[in-house]
Design a protein around this motif. Structure first.
Motif, PDB file in Angstrom:
ATOM      1  N   SER A 270     -19.452 -17.026  -4.086  1.00 39.52           N
ATOM      2  CA  SER A 270     -18.177 -16.458  -3.650  1.00 39.52           C
ATOM      3  C   SER A 270     -18.424 -15.074  -3.035  1.00 39.52           C
ATOM      4  O   SER A 270     -19.413 -14.406  -3.346  1.00 39.52           O
ATOM      5  N   ILE A 271     -17.499 -14.649  -2.189  1.00 45.99           N
ATOM      6  CA  ILE A 271     -17.663 -13.361  -1.506  1.00 45.99           C
ATOM      7  C   ILE A 271     -16.698 -12.300  -2.013  1.00 45.99           C
ATOM      8  O   ILE A 271     -16.773 -11.149  -1.604  1.00 45.99           O
ATOM      9  N   GLY A 272     -15.753 -12.657  -2.861  1.00 49.60           N
ATOM     10  CA  GLY A 272     -14.785 -11.689  -3.353  1.00 49.60           C
ATOM     11  C   GLY A 272     -13.607 -11.527  -2.402  1.00 49.60           C
ATOM     12  O   GLY A 272     -13.161 -12.511  -1.774  1.00 49.60           O
ATOM     13  N   THR A 273     -13.090 -10.284  -2.257  1.00 47.58           N
ATOM     14  CA  THR A 273     -11.870 -10.026  -1.477  1.00 47.58           C
ATOM     15  C   THR A 273     -12.193  -9.096  -0.311  1.00 47.58           C
ATOM     16  O   THR A 273     -12.338  -7.880  -0.497  1.00 47.58           O
ATOM     17  N   PRO A 274     -12.327  -9.619   0.908  1.00 49.67           N
ATOM     18  CA  PRO A 274     -12.565  -8.724   2.052  1.00 49.67           C
ATOM     19  C   PRO A 274     -11.415  -7.735   2.283  1.00 49.67           C
ATOM     20  O   PRO A 274     -11.656  -6.571   2.583  1.00 49.67           O
ATOM     21  N   PHE A 275     -10.145  -8.189   2.141  1.00 46.89           N
ATOM     22  CA  PHE A 275      -9.023  -7.241   2.297  1.00 46.89           C
ATOM     23  C   PHE A 275      -7.807  -7.786   1.561  1.00 46.89           C
ATOM     24  O   PHE A 275      -7.680  -8.985   1.300  1.00 46.89           O
ATOM     25  N   SER A 276      -6.886  -6.865   1.240  1.00 43.76           N
ATOM     26  CA  SER A 276      -5.603  -7.223   0.613  1.00 43.76           C
ATOM     27  C   SER A 276      -4.546  -6.222   1.069  1.00 43.76           C
ATOM     28  O   SER A 276      -4.825  -5.032   1.271  1.00 43.76           O
ATOM     29  N   TYR A 277      -3.315  -6.749   1.223  1.00 44.95           N
ATOM     30  CA  TYR A 277      -2.165  -5.919   1.622  1.00 44.95           C
ATOM     31  C   TYR A 277      -1.057  -6.150   0.606  1.00 44.95           C
ATOM     32  O   TYR A 277      -0.589  -7.292   0.419  1.00 44.95           O
ATOM     33  N   ALA A 278      -0.642  -5.047  -0.082  1.00 48.41           N
ATOM     34  CA  ALA A 278       0.382  -5.142  -1.133  1.00 48.41           C
ATOM     35  C   ALA A 278       1.566  -4.265  -0.767  1.00 48.41           C
ATOM     36  O   ALA A 278       1.414  -3.168  -0.200  1.00 48.41           O
ATOM     37  N   VAL A 279       2.772  -4.751  -1.112  1.00 46.06           N
ATOM     38  CA  VAL A 279       3.999  -3.986  -0.902  1.00 46.06           C
ATOM     39  C   VAL A 279       4.751  -3.932  -2.228  1.00 46.06           C
ATOM     40  O   VAL A 279       4.419  -4.642  -3.186  1.00 46.06           O
ATOM     41  N   LEU A 288      -6.982 -12.056   1.671  1.00 48.02           N
ATOM     42  CA  LEU A 288      -8.078 -12.973   1.982  1.00 48.02           C
ATOM     43  C   LEU A 288      -9.072 -12.854   0.837  1.00 48.02           C
ATOM     44  O   LEU A 288      -9.635 -11.775   0.608  1.00 48.02           O
ATOM     45  N   ILE A 289      -9.290 -13.953   0.103  1.00 45.04           N
ATOM     46  CA  ILE A 289     -10.070 -13.891  -1.137  1.00 45.04           C
ATOM     47  C   ILE A 289     -10.906 -15.154  -1.317  1.00 45.04           C
ATOM     48  O   ILE A 289     -10.512 -16.236  -0.886  1.00 45.04           O
ATOM     49  N   ASP A 290     -12.079 -14.967  -1.961  1.00 42.18           N
ATOM     50  CA  ASP A 290     -12.960 -16.083  -2.335  1.00 42.18           C
ATOM     51  C   ASP A 290     -13.602 -15.702  -3.659  1.00 42.18           C
ATOM     52  O   ASP A 290     -14.431 -14.795  -3.706  1.00 42.18           O
ATOM     53  N   TRP A 291     -13.210 -16.349  -4.735  1.00 49.66           N
ATOM     54  CA  TRP A 291     -13.762 -16.007  -6.036  1.00 49.66           C
ATOM     55  C   TRP A 291     -13.806 -17.256  -6.913  1.00 49.66           C
ATOM     56  O   TRP A 291     -13.072 -18.220  -6.698  1.00 49.66           O
ATOM     57  N   GLY A 292     -14.677 -17.204  -7.868  1.00 48.01           N
ATOM     58  CA  GLY A 292     -14.869 -18.385  -8.704  1.00 48.01           C
ATOM     59  C   GLY A 292     -15.493 -19.512  -7.908  1.00 48.01           C
ATOM     60  O   GLY A 292     -16.383 -19.305  -7.081  1.00 48.01           O
ATOM     61  N   LYS A 293     -15.037 -20.725  -8.152  1.00 48.41           N
ATOM     62  CA  LYS A 293     -15.549 -21.914  -7.460  1.00 48.41           C
ATOM     63  C   LYS A 293     -14.653 -22.337  -6.317  1.00 48.41           C
ATOM     64  O   LYS A 293     -14.841 -23.416  -5.732  1.00 48.41           O
ATOM     65  N   ASN A 294     -13.648 -21.499  -6.007  1.00 47.21           N
ATOM     66  CA  ASN A 294     -12.706 -21.858  -4.959  1.00 47.21           C
ATOM     67  C   ASN A 294     -13.276 -21.525  -3.574  1.00 47.21           C
ATOM     68  O   ASN A 294     -14.173 -20.703  -3.433  1.00 47.21           O
ATOM     69  N   SER A 295     -12.717 -22.174  -2.533  1.00 45.69           N
ATOM     70  CA  SER A 295     -13.045 -21.821  -1.157  1.00 45.69           C
ATOM     71  C   SER A 295     -12.283 -20.552  -0.763  1.00 45.69           C
ATOM     72  O   SER A 295     -11.427 -20.052  -1.507  1.00 45.69           O
ATOM     73  N   ILE A 296     -12.589 -20.028   0.420  1.00 43.67           N
ATOM     74  CA  ILE A 296     -11.862 -18.842   0.892  1.00 43.67           C
ATOM     75  C   ILE A 296     -10.402 -19.201   1.063  1.00 43.67           C
ATOM     76  O   ILE A 296     -10.052 -20.224   1.687  1.00 43.67           O
ATOM     77  N   GLU A 297      -9.554 -18.370   0.526  1.00 41.12           N
ATOM     78  CA  GLU A 297      -8.114 -18.624   0.530  1.00 41.12           C
ATOM     79  C   GLU A 297      -7.377 -17.499   1.266  1.00 41.12           C
ATOM     80  O   GLU A 297      -7.778 -16.331   1.202  1.00 41.12           O
ATOM     81  N   ASP A 302       2.322 -14.535  -1.680  1.00 43.01           N
ATOM     82  CA  ASP A 302       1.842 -15.254  -2.858  1.00 43.01           C
ATOM     83  C   ASP A 302       1.754 -16.762  -2.654  1.00 43.01           C
ATOM     84  O   ASP A 302       1.528 -17.504  -3.607  1.00 43.01           O
ATOM     85  N   LYS A 303       1.964 -17.231  -1.407  1.00 37.21           N
ATOM     86  CA  LYS A 303       1.734 -18.646  -1.080  1.00 37.21           C
ATOM     87  C   LYS A 303       0.307 -18.763  -0.575  1.00 37.21           C
ATOM     88  O   LYS A 303      -0.197 -17.862   0.108  1.00 37.21           O
ATOM     89  N   VAL A 304      -0.388 -19.866  -0.858  1.00 37.05           N
ATOM     90  CA  VAL A 304      -1.825 -19.938  -0.626  1.00 37.05           C
ATOM     91  C   VAL A 304      -2.196 -21.180   0.172  1.00 37.05           C
ATOM     92  O   VAL A 304      -1.546 -22.229   0.066  1.00 37.05           O
ATOM     93  N   THR A 305      -3.237 -21.010   0.999  1.00 37.75           N
ATOM     94  CA  THR A 305      -3.870 -22.134   1.692  1.00 37.75           C
ATOM     95  C   THR A 305      -5.362 -21.852   1.770  1.00 37.75           C
ATOM     96  O   THR A 305      -5.795 -20.700   1.788  1.00 37.75           O
ATOM     97  N   GLN A 306      -6.163 -22.938   1.768  1.00 33.64           N
ATOM     98  CA  GLN A 306      -7.611 -22.799   1.839  1.00 33.64           C
ATOM     99  C   GLN A 306      -8.066 -22.862   3.302  1.00 33.64           C
ATOM    100  O   GLN A 306      -7.554 -23.673   4.090  1.00 33.64           O
ATOM    101  N   LEU A 307      -9.041 -21.978   3.652  1.00 35.32           N
ATOM    102  CA  LEU A 307      -9.534 -21.890   5.024  1.00 35.32           C
ATOM    103  C   LEU A 307     -10.918 -22.530   5.111  1.00 35.32           C
ATOM    104  O   LEU A 307     -11.792 -22.267   4.272  1.00 35.32           O
ATOM    105  N   PRO A 308     -11.154 -23.359   6.113  1.00 33.90           N
ATOM    106  CA  PRO A 308     -12.440 -24.070   6.256  1.00 33.90           C
ATOM    107  C   PRO A 308     -13.495 -23.195   6.953  1.00 33.90           C
ATOM    108  O   PRO A 308     -14.001 -23.542   8.034  1.00 33.90           O
ATOM    109  N   ILE A 309     -13.803 -22.068   6.352  1.00 34.78           N
ATOM    110  CA  ILE A 309     -14.854 -21.211   6.900  1.00 34.78           C
ATOM    111  C   ILE A 309     -15.880 -20.925   5.814  1.00 34.78           C
ATOM    112  O   ILE A 309     -15.554 -20.916   4.621  1.00 34.78           O
TER     113      ILE A 309
END
Length: 438
Positions: A270-279, A288-297, A302-309
């Protein structure tokens, strides 16, 4: 009694007798009184009374003296007019110099970036010279005024000088003297005002220049070692909850966006979190996050989709993500190639404004509460955001180094990125070098 004392005035006139062949001499008429009972006839011709020659000469001498005095006074008045005209011209030039100094002082613009330099030396004109010149001119006027009083003042005490002309000259000289003194007094007042204005202007200018020097020094330190404002990368060498970079600008409300960056991950799988934007009220507005065994999301509201990269190979990669609120459609690009598309990701939700944008950490609260297990380790560069969807041709040209397009919302600029906790900003490899390492 009155009749006895009365006298009869008889006018005796005639010409004196002259010898034959000679012209009769002119005679004078003399009036005299005789008693009433006396014989009014004159047996003896009346003798002419002639005016003495010495008295006539005295009168002529007096008239000539008065005439000569009047001519001298006319010449003196002419000289005084010339002198007064000269002094008036000097006063006018002094006033013109003073006004020119004021006008030039209001147009000055100063800027000096050299350390240790006397910035006031770059002024186009020194006000102190103008003040010294005014002081010398005032002293010269005073000296000329005193000389005028001593050398050109007429001798009004001469009794032969007409009293009315003497009074008129005294009044004129008095008026001229008062005018000159008033001019001198005005110049002295303006001199002091100019001194005060010069000191205030110098202090203000020095303050502005000092502030500019400090700002320039800060910018030079920030851009030290970078060839251009965007020629740098953020290095995040450790997986901690305190090492990150922050974008100074925030996002406006957006209904579509494109996010592009160059990224090299040092973690695997996993690569962790390249960036995050919070309000406020939503810490996962864009992530944009990749952690654990998940793909980059990709998370939006707070809605999520997986990216094929796939970018966890330790090499440089260029990635771009597009999204629009219309039907929640998205696209994912890696190294200029479209890898996947989708929809229904937070449809009809506008991106909220005024949040905090963090590189390298995922925010559980606005601007903080980081989790070390979600931290990004590696390098990031050319992180740009647009408020529109970029065409695939544009994304491809950025990825293959044929174009360098800055984001219209968030551009990658040195003074727009702050590093914290041990994160550093370092010079970046050229775009071609990044392609070779990909």
């Amino acid at each position: 009694m009155l009749a006895l004392l009365a006298a009869t005035f008889v006018l005796v006139a005639g010409r004196s007798s002259s010898a034959p062949g000679q012209e009769a001499q002119a005679t004078r008429f003399v009036c005299t009184s005789i008693p009433l009972d006396a014989d009014p006839t004159c047996p003896v011709p009346a003798m002419p009374i002639q005016v003495g020659s010495s008295q006539e000469q005295d009168l002529r001498a007096t008239v000539m003296q008065l005439r000569e005095t009047i001519l001298q006074q006319k010449e003196t008045l002419s000289n005084q007019k010339e002198t007064i005209k000269e002094l008036t011209g000097k006063l006018s030039r002094c006033e013109s110099s003073q006004m020119e100094a004021k006008n030039k002082g209001s147009r000055r613009k100063l800027f000096d970036r050299t350390h240790g330099k006397d910035t006031m030396g770059d002024l186009p004109r020194d006000h102190s010279k103008v003040v010294d010149h005014l002081g010398r001119t005032i002293q010269t006027l005073k000296d000329r005024l005193g000389s005028l009083e001593q050398q050109t003042r007429p001798d009004l005490s001469n009794q032969a000088f007409p009293s009315d002309l003497r009074e008129q000259l005294q009044r004129k000289l008095g008026d001229l003297e008062n005018q000159l003194l008033n001019k001198v007094s005005e110049l002295e007042d303006e001199k002091y005002l100019l001194l005060n204005e010069t000191a205030a202007h110098r202090y203000k200018t020095e303050s502005v220049l000092n502030a500019l020097h400090e700002r320039i020094t800060e910018l030079e330190k920030e851009s030290s070692g970078f060839k251009s404002p965007d020629d740098f990368k953020v290095s995040l060498p450790l997986q901690t909850n305190y090492l990150y970079a922050k974008i100074k600008k925030s996002l406006p409300e957006m209904y579509a966006f494109t996010v592009c960056m160059w990224i090299r991950s040092r973690l695997s799988p996993s690569i962790g979190t390249p960036f995050s934007y919070a309000v406020t009220g939503q810490s996962n507005e864009i992530v944009l996050i990749d952690w654990g065994k998940n793909s980059i999301e990709l998370l939006i509201n707070d809605k999520v989709t997986q990216l094929p990269i796939d970018i966890n190979d330790g090499m440089w990669h260029h990635i771009c993500i597009t999204w629009t609120t219309r039907d929640g459609m998205w696209e994912a690009y890696q190294d200029g190639q479209l890898r996947g598309t989708g929809e229904n990701l937070a449809p009809w939700h506008p991106i909220k404004a005024g949040g905090v944008l963090i590189l390298g950490q995922e925010q559980d609260a606005v601007g903080g509460r980081f989790d070390a297990t979600q931290a990004f380790v590696g390098e990031l560069s050319h992180f740009n955001i647009w408020d529109r969807i970029l065409a695939s041709e544009v994304i491809r040209s950025i990825a293959n180094c044929s174009a360098n397009l800055a984001g219209n919302i968030i551009p990658w600029i040195d003074n727009n990125v702050d590093a914290f906790g041990g994160a550093t900003k370092l010079p970046l490899e050229t775009c071609q070098e990044r392609l070779v390492s990909s």
